[in-house]
Every structure is written in structure tokens, then in C-alpha cells.
Scaffold this motif. Structure first.
Motif, mmCIF file in Angstrom:
data_model
loop_
_atom_site.group_PDB
_atom_site.id
_atom_site.type_symbol
_atom_site.label_atom_id
_atom_site.label_comp_id
_atom_site.label_asym_id
_atom_site.label_seq_id
_atom_site.Cartn_x
_atom_site.Cartn_y
_atom_site.Cartn_z
ATOM 1 N N ASP A 104 32.949 76.615 12.882
ATOM 2 C CA ASP A 104 33.034 77.937 12.097
ATOM 3 C C ASP A 104 31.706 77.901 11.023
ATOM 4 O O ASP A 104 31.628 77.203 10.251
ATOM 5 C CB ASP A 104 34.257 78.038 11.555
ATOM 6 C CG ASP A 104 34.557 79.290 10.635
ATOM 7 O OD1 ASP A 104 33.480 79.753 10.007
ATOM 8 O OD2 ASP A 104 35.594 79.899 10.783
ATOM 9 N N GLU B 246 35.112 83.708 20.442
ATOM 10 C CA GLU B 246 35.918 82.461 19.975
ATOM 11 C C GLU B 246 37.503 82.663 20.202
ATOM 12 O O GLU B 246 38.250 82.058 20.637
ATOM 13 C CB GLU B 246 35.355 81.964 18.738
ATOM 14 C CG GLU B 246 36.242 80.917 18.246
ATOM 15 C CD GLU B 246 36.105 80.564 16.926
ATOM 16 O OE1 GLU B 246 36.761 79.359 16.411
ATOM 17 O OE2 GLU B 246 35.310 81.119 16.143
ATOM 18 N N THR C 111 43.381 79.053 19.423
ATOM 19 C CA THR C 111 42.501 78.690 18.581
ATOM 20 C C THR C 111 43.231 78.690 17.169
ATOM 21 O O THR C 111 44.385 79.183 16.956
ATOM 22 C CB THR C 111 41.303 79.658 18.338
ATOM 23 O OG1 THR C 111 41.748 80.914 18.140
ATOM 24 C CG2 THR C 111 40.383 79.580 19.747
ATOM 25 N N CYS D 298 38.230 73.799 12.555
ATOM 26 C CA CYS D 298 37.180 74.603 12.953
ATOM 27 C C CYS D 298 35.865 74.179 12.629
ATOM 28 O O CYS D 298 34.959 74.851 11.705
ATOM 29 C CB CYS D 298 37.488 76.154 12.650
ATOM 30 S SG CYS D 298 39.044 76.800 12.905
ATOM 31 N N ARG E 123 43.478 83.987 11.282
ATOM 32 C CA ARG E 123 41.944 83.511 10.899
ATOM 33 C C ARG E 123 41.320 84.248 10.040
ATOM 34 O O ARG E 123 40.571 84.006 9.339
ATOM 35 C CB ARG E 123 41.408 83.346 12.407
ATOM 36 C CG ARG E 123 40.051 82.851 12.312
ATOM 37 C CD ARG E 123 40.151 81.543 12.176
ATOM 38 N NE ARG E 123 38.665 80.752 12.263
ATOM 39 C CZ ARG E 123 38.095 80.415 13.311
ATOM 40 N NH1 ARG E 123 39.037 80.415 14.402
ATOM 41 N NH2 ARG E 123 36.771 79.886 13.479
ATOM 42 N N LYS F 52 32.654 77.792 7.271
ATOM 43 C CA LYS F 52 33.795 76.677 7.339
ATOM 44 C C LYS F 52 34.072 76.339 5.696
ATOM 45 O O LYS F 52 35.105 75.945 5.103
ATOM 46 C CB LYS F 52 33.928 75.727 7.945
ATOM 47 C CG LYS F 52 32.440 74.655 7.807
ATOM 48 C CD LYS F 52 32.392 73.616 9.006
ATOM 49 C CE LYS F 52 31.350 72.459 8.697
ATOM 50 N NZ LYS F 52 30.422 73.227 9.439
#
Length: 801
Positions: free
Chosen positions: A276, A383, A205, A273, A212, A279
Motif C-alpha cells: 500500500d 487491488e 484483501t 498491506c 479499507r 501504509k
């Protein structure tokens, strides 16, 4: 199958590639470091009449990059001699040599088209079965192996080292669509056992696990700064050591890493993403965009959130960026009432309930940022990973956090963490409430010395894998303690081996620690088989309690001070001459008294990142806990027929006199503080206590017998003393040392020469200890020594007076 990594190829010699190459050389692996061929000559090459076909030109980029890396501070290499394990070349002339290696690691520019071109070339030359990986920080692995051979895809994955590769422990392993599970299992084990890393298998990912969560945390802070009206200094105060983060905190870290790097990763997450829930946070705030446009990227561009300038008086000053005016100004001191409440709380994890309860802006900051973080990490499962502990491991190993998000959440309480998320306008993931409904109120628990975690897929608490090679003192301290006082805890490690864990401030060695060491030896001799002296704090020990020494000296309590120093010496000798093997396990800073303790162990099992030395000159004294004696003894043992004995002794003298501190355990062999053939180094600090225990058990099994006190230490008397005194006179005359430096050096010379004996003689350890203690005490009567000790206590750095 059994895989062995004897040689690796690193493709790309930039900061990251050279750093990875150096770390493989650190652990004994041969490295082939390759980069592209320059397209044109430099002016210097033209002046020399070189052509593009000249080997020096063709390898210029790779050689320049490696040379620059080896000169950088902190060094990427444990010892300068290890660099000889790295061979360089270029991708045109030497790419066929990748057929000889066991693992190929690609570290070229973060562009998919270029990576795919490189992999096409490598695929044509690599030997089937050879591991191949990319150090990408975010490009999907599934895109990079498109079009490659089946064998390539089977042995290909991402292996993301964090920069600097030697120092940051996170090693993310990211499988591709066809990666063989055996490859993942091997790399996971190899990273932990050989590279000394925290290996974490992540999903494919964007930004994987560490970046992340780490970039989310930083971007969340960027937005909070403007909303809450905080300054750069205030945020760095709130996000540094007080919460178990590096001293560089947030903004200084961004300056070091480079704002462009952060923006690149943040943009990648924002673009890739779409699902998300946060985001919008990865959109750059206006002040970050301005800095990026102005190329205020941090250290690499000379200015970022901080800027170093020279004043009219020639002194440098660090300015801070004002986020409102976007001009630089003098730094302002940051202080918060909430932080004052935590000063007496030594354990970082215990501070969080206090911090979120603050009534000032700091409390508001912690409630908002931690609430947002708790919600975010809960939604990243499944995720980016299926196991919550992998997120914590990644943040601790990759970003230097002392505690991961779920550990912090446990510290404030499950319900409180949920409430903080809601106060921040967020909701936690559904699985958190499911966990709560099952009656599980913590993400972690400790049972019988092992860590257990809530397994979301299983819906139950399960044992965290991979702990068998480790001994985690936090997990056994209460259940396995057999003795404790304010300075130490003595734990039963099992199999007849005890461990003495320092628990004093900065692990300084004072009366309680010495009493604990003596008690531990007594207990081990009576009912056990061996003793380890080790802890898992940031540093092994910064030395003796100089505050206690200062108070005794100021009050002129010289009899008491004499007894205190003798107690230290006697404790070191008790360790050396006991009925059981004693193993020291130093790591991090091991200075002064901590180093003296290591010198008196039967064996030292040092972490590779051990910065060890006798630094007593910095506070105006000589080593007084047996260190001066021991270095004299080791010099004596080094004397060989036809050696110039004075030269040997001088080297040991200079180790103390220049307060040399090794920048790795391997350098400590050069100074004689660690001994070749006796002491050992472990790359993974997490394995250190278990390894030390194994050596203690081995020595016990071999029939350990108490050594005999030495009476055969050769000292050189007036011959050596004269040499030292002439040397210190010259150094003082040349203004290299002060009058007080000379006085300290002459006291050390007296001890290491054995006094003014008329000729070389053999003396006992006790004789040298008496000389050492006398010299130490006499220096404690000197005003300038007291000034040095006071300055160290107040400022934390040496005074030259």
C-alpha cells in the motif's frame, strides 16, 4: 438451482451476532442463535442452587446477549413480536441442529484459530449444500477454509454485515479460493432483494472495500488534525452533514464504534498491506496511541474524544478532548467562512466545488483530504475491486456517505481532482490518465434513466449492473419531468404511472407542494393510469410548513389561514377520491402532514425504516389536514359488535394525543396508521418507487373505480366526549400534562367524539373535517401554541409549556 432461505444459524451472539439474528428475524426467517457454554457459575446462579448442567446456565450467554440487544436503542428489531422467530442454544448441546438450516453465519471473535475450530465442528454437522459464511471484518477468507471438506469450501465465503446490521446497508460478499460462482450470485441477489442491503462482491484483501477506504479516510483525518492545528469540534463540523456524512461526523462516530475497533482494523491494514503506497498513514498518531493506552475508547469506556460529565447543578455537559494538552475542556463552537458560502446550496454534491475553493483553513482541509482520498481510491483498483462503482456503493452503504469518492471527484471535475491529488503530494493511478486520454472526462454518466460508469478493464463506459429493479429519480428527473414548480417535480415513470416528488426544504408541505399534488392528480386522471407520491431524499416529509402557519397566525390572518388549512384538507380528499389509484411511498421521517398524506392514499408502500406519526401536539395543534378525521374514521371501521367502542376510540385518540411515532413501518400497523391487509412494507428502500409503481399499475389493471365519500362514520358524541374530558382532567391534576396540553387534548376530543351529539350518530367525512379545521384554527389563536411553533422553528424540538 433455486435456493430458499427459511432458517439460518448464527454462531456467536455478541453485538454483531445478535444484530444479524434480529435482522433475519425482521425479514421473516427463523433463526437459531448459538454461543458457547459458560465455564463457571455466577453468584446469582450459585444462590439459586443451579449447576453447570442446568439449561438456564448453559444458555446464559446467548440469552443474556439477545436480551441486551433487544433492549438496546436504536432497536435491532422492527417489531418486538418478531423476536419470537429467534431460538437460542449453545454450541455443545445444539450444534447438531445446524443440519436443519439453509445458511450458517459465523460471528465469533476475530481470531483465526478460534474461527477454524468452530468451522471444524460445523463441518461435521452441516448438511451438504448448506451455505456457510463468516462475518469477519478482515481475516482472509482463504485462511479460514483450510482443511475443510470440498463441499464446505464450495459453499463458503465471507458475508460482512456492518454494525448495526438493521440500519447500515452494506453487505460485502468475499469469495474464497473455491467458492462456487452460483453461491456468490445467490448471496448478491439475496442481500439486495431480501435483506434490503447494497450487496458488493469484494476481493479477499485486508479490510475488503468499506473498511479499507473508510479507515484510510479516518486515519488521514487523524494525521491532518495535528498538521493543520484543528480541534475535534472543527473536524466534526467539516466532516458532517455539510458534506453529506452522518451527524456524528468523524470523532463522534469513532466514539460510538469504539477506538479499539478502529485501531484493530488500522493495525491489520498496516501489517497486511505491505504494498500500500500510503501504509504509513495506518500508523497511529501519538494522540491516538495515548488514548488507546489510557483506554479512552469512546462510549463503551465512558470517554473518548467526547466525555459526558455531571455539573454541580446536576445538569450534564459534554466535554471535548483537547488534542494538544490531552485534557478535557468545554466544547467550543466551530465556524468557517467557507461553510457559510454553502448554506444556500441544498444539494450536497453541488457544495464540493465551493468547499475546495475556500480561502480559509476549511478550504485547505478539503483540498488536502479530498486530494489524498482521490489518489488513494484510484490505486485500490484493481487491488480491492475491479469496478469503481463498488467503492462508491460501499462507502455510501457502510459509512453513511451521501456520495462516494468517485462521485465527489466528478463533482469537482476530473482535472481538478488530479490537481488536488498532486497538491496533496500524491499521484493518481495510471488508469485515470488513460481514461482521460480516451476522451472520457467523468467516472459516471446518466443515459435514458440509467447510470453508466467507466469500466477500467473494458476501457469504455458501460451500464452499471443491477438497476432493472430500481427507479432512480435522480436519473429521470430532467428527462421524464412533465410538470414542476418550486415544491415538486412530477415525473413520468412509464406504463402510464406518474410520480410526485417533493423538492421543498425537508420536503415540507406548503402551497406549492399542494398545488403540485392537485396538478399531478389532474394530469393522471386525464392522460395516465395512476399516481405515486414518493421521493428518495433522506426523509419523506417532516410535515406541513409550520413557518407559513406561524406567520399567518401571528399576523392574525385567520381567513387566509382557514383557506390554507381547507386547501390542505381538500387536497387530501382529492387524492382519496380521484379517478386513478394513488400510492404513497413514505420512508424515513414521515410526520404530521406527511403522515396525513399517507393516510389518504389508496395504498401505502412503506420502507421498513419509516418513522411515521401524527406529531402536531408538539407544536400546540391537532392534525388539521384530515388526520384527526381519518383516525376517527378508522376507529369507526374497527368497531365490531360487542366491542367496547370507547376503548377502541381511545386507542386512536392516544395515537394522536401522545404524538406516537413508529420506530419502523411494522410498528405503524399497531397504531392504525398503516392498515393490515392493505398497506405493504419493502425492506430495500431502493426498490420502493418501483414497487409502488407496480401496485399503482396493478390497481389500474384491475379496473380502479373512484371510491364514494363516506357518510357513515360512527361517532359516539357526549359519551366519548365525557370520557375524554374526565381523562384530561385527571392527567392535568396528576401533573402529567400542562394546562395547554389539556386544552389541545380537549379540542381533539371534541373532533373525535363528533362534537357534543346527544347519542352515537353517523356523520360524513366533511362534517369531521369542518370540526377539525375549526379546532385547529382556534388553537392557532392561543399564545402558547405560537410559542410552541416558534420554538420548533428555532430549536427544532418541542416546547412543553
Amino acid at each position: 438451482m433455486n435456493r430458499h432461505i427459511n432458517k439460518v444459524a448464527v454462531i456467536g451472539s455478541g453485538i454483531m451476532g445478535s444484530g444479524i439474528a434480529c435482522h433475519f428475524a425482521n425479514i421473516g426467517v427463523q433463526v437459531l442463535l448459538l454461543d458457547i457454554v459458560p465455564r463457571e457459575l455466577t453468584e446469582a446462579e450459585k444462590a439459586k442452587g443451579l449447576t453447570l448442567e442446568d439449561k438456564r446456565v448453559r444458555n446464559r450467554l446467548v440469552n443474556d446477549s439477545l436480551t441486551k440487544a433487544l433492549k438496546s436503542k436504536p432497536s435491532p428489531i422492527y417489531h418486538k413480536d418478531m423476536a419470537s422467530r429467534i431460538q437460542t442454544g449453545n454450541l455443545d448441546d445444539d450444534i447438531a441442529r445446524v443440519a436443519e438450516v439453509d445458511w450458517i453465519i459465523e460471528v465469533v471473535v476475530e481470531r483465526l484459530d478460534i474461527k477454524k475450530q468452530v468451522f471444524e465442528k460445523l463441518d461435521a454437522h452441516r448438511t451438504p449444500g448448506t451455505l456457510i459464511s463468516s462475518n469477519t471484518s478482515g481475516i482472509p477468507i482463504r485462511f479460514m477454509n483450510e482443511g475443510r471438506s470440498d463441499d464446505f469450501q464450495k459453499h463458503f465465503c465471507g458475508t460482512h454485515f456492518f454494525n448495526p446490521a438493521r440500519y447500515l446497508k452494506l453487505f460485502e460478499i468475499i469469495p474464497g479460493p473455491k467458492t462456487d460462482p452460483e453461491v456468490l450470485e445467490f448471496l448478491n441477489s439475496y442481500g439486495e432483494k431480501y435483506l434490503g442491503k447494497t450487496s458488493v462482491v469484494a476481493k479477499d484483501t485486508p479490510a475488503f472495500i468499506g473498511n479499507r477506504i473508510g479507515i484510510f479516510s479516518i486515519m488521514s483525518l487523524f494525521h491532518a488534525v495535528k498538521e493543520m492545528g484543528l480541534t475535534v469540534e472543527e473536524v466534526d463540523k467539516l466532516t458532517g452533514p455539510v458534506i453529506g456524512r452522518p451527524k456524528s461526523a468523524t470523532f463522534r462516530t469513532v466514539d460510538v464504534v469504539g477506538l479499539d475497533t478502529l485501531v484493530h482494523v488500522a493495525n491489520g491494514i498496516g501489517e497486511n498491506c505491505p504494498d500500500d503506497e500510503r501504509k504509513e498513514l495506518f500508523q497511529l498518531p501519538e494522540f491516538i496511541q495515548t488514548m488507546f493506552d489510557n483506554k479512552w475508547l469512546g462510549s463503551k469506556s465512558g470517554q473518548g474524544f467526547y466525555k459526558k460529565v455531571s455539573g454541580k447543578d446536576g445538569k450534564s455537559e459534554i466535554l471535548t478532548l483537547d488534542l494538544d494538552s490531552m485534557d478535557y475542556r468545554s466544547r467550543k463552537k466551530a465556524s468557517f467562512a467557507t461553510l457559510e458560502l454553502t448554506k444556500s446550496v441544498d444539494m450536497v454534491i453541488d457544495r464540493f466545488p465551493i468547499l475546495i475553493g475556500g480561502k480559509d483553513k476549511a478550504g485547505e482541509f478539503y483540498r488536502q483530504t479530498l486530494g489524498a482520498l482521490f489518489a488513494y481510491v484510484s490505486h485500490r483498483i484493481p487491488e480491492i475491486t475491479d469496478a469503481l462503482y463498488k467503492i462508491d456503493d460501499a462507502m455510501k452503504a457502510g459509512f453513511g456517505w451521501e456520495h462516494g469518492p468517485f462521485q465527489i471527484w466528478d463533482a469537482v471535475g476530473l482535472d481538478k481532482g488530479i490537481a488536488l491529488a498532486q497538491e496533496a503530494g500524491q499521484e493518481v493511478a495510471a488508469w485515470v490518465n488513460t481514461m482521460k486520454d480516451k476522451g472520457v472526462n467523468a467516472f459516471y454518466e446518466v443515459r435514458e434513466g440509467a447510470t453508466y460508469f467507466y469500466d477500467i478493464d473494458a476501457g469504455s463506459v458501460e451500464r452499471k449492473p443491477g438497476q432493472d429493479a430500481f427507479i432512480i429519480l435522480d436519473n429521470i428527473r430532467e428527462s421524464k419531468a412533465v410538470f414542476k414548480n418550486s415544491g415538486v417535480v412530477v415525473e413520468d415513470l412509464g406504463d402510464g404511472i406518474l410520480n410526485v416528488e417533493f423538492r421543498s426544504k425537508m420536503n415540507t408541505i406548503g402551497g406549492d407542494v399542494l398545488a403540485g399534488l392537485n396538478t399531478a392528480v389532474d394530469m393522471a386522471e386525464k392522460d395516465f393510469r395512476g399516481l405515486v407520491v414518493g421521493n428518495q431524499a433522506a426523509n419523506f416529509s417532516v410535515g406541513a410548513n409550520i413557518g407559513m402557519i406561524f406567520m399567518m397566525a401571528v399576523e392574525q390572518e385567520y381567513d387566509e389561514l382557514n383557506q390554507a388549512i381547507k386547501y390542505f384538507q381538500d387536497t387530501m380528499m382529492r387524492m382519496r377520491y380521484s379517478d386513478i389509484p394513488v400510492i404513497a411511498a413514505p420512508h424515513g421521517m414521515c410526520l404530521g402532514g406527511g403522515c396525513e398524506l399517507s393516510l389518504h392514499a389508496d395504498k401505502v408502500v412503506a420502507a421498513a425504516e419509516t418513522y411515521i406519526g401524527l406529531v402536531e401536539f408538539g407544536v400546540g395543534v391537532i392534525p388539521g389536514g384530515g388526520g384527526s378525521k381519518e383516525m376517527t374514521l378508522r376507529a369507526s371501521d374497527t368497531f365490531q359488535k360487542n366491542d367496547v367502542e370507547l376503548n377502541v376510540l381511545r386507542e386512536y385518540f392516544l395515537t394522536i394525543g401522545t404524538a406516537k411515532v413508529s420506530t419502523s413501518a411494522y410498528e405503524a400497523f399497531d397504531t392504525g396508521i398503516l392498515q393490515k391487509g392493505k398497506d405493504v412494507v419493502v425492506v430495500n428502500k431502493d426498490r420502493q418507487i418501483a414497487t409502488a409503481k407496480a401496485y399503482a399499475s396493478l390497481l389500474a389493471d384491475q379496473g380502479y373505480t373512484r371510491p364514494v365519500e363516506r357518510t357513515d362514520v360512527k361517532v359516539l358524541g357526549k359519551q366519548a366526549l365525557g370520557m375524554f374530558l374526565v381523562g384530561t382532567d385527571s392527567m392535568q391534576a396528576g401533573k402529567y400534562i400542562s394546562d395547554h396540553d389539556k386544552k389541545i387534548a380537549n379540542k381533539l376530543a371534541w373532533v373525535m367524539a363528533g362534537g357534543d351529539l346527544s347519542e352515537a350518530s353517523y356523520v360524513s367525512e366533511r362534517y369531521l373535517l369542518d370540526l377539525e379545521r375549526e379546532a385547529f384554527l382556534s388553537l392557532c389563536t392561543e399564545r402558547k401554541t405560537l410559542e410552541r411553533i416558534q420554538h420548533m422553528l428555532q430549536k427544532g424540538k418541542p416546547l412543553r409549556n
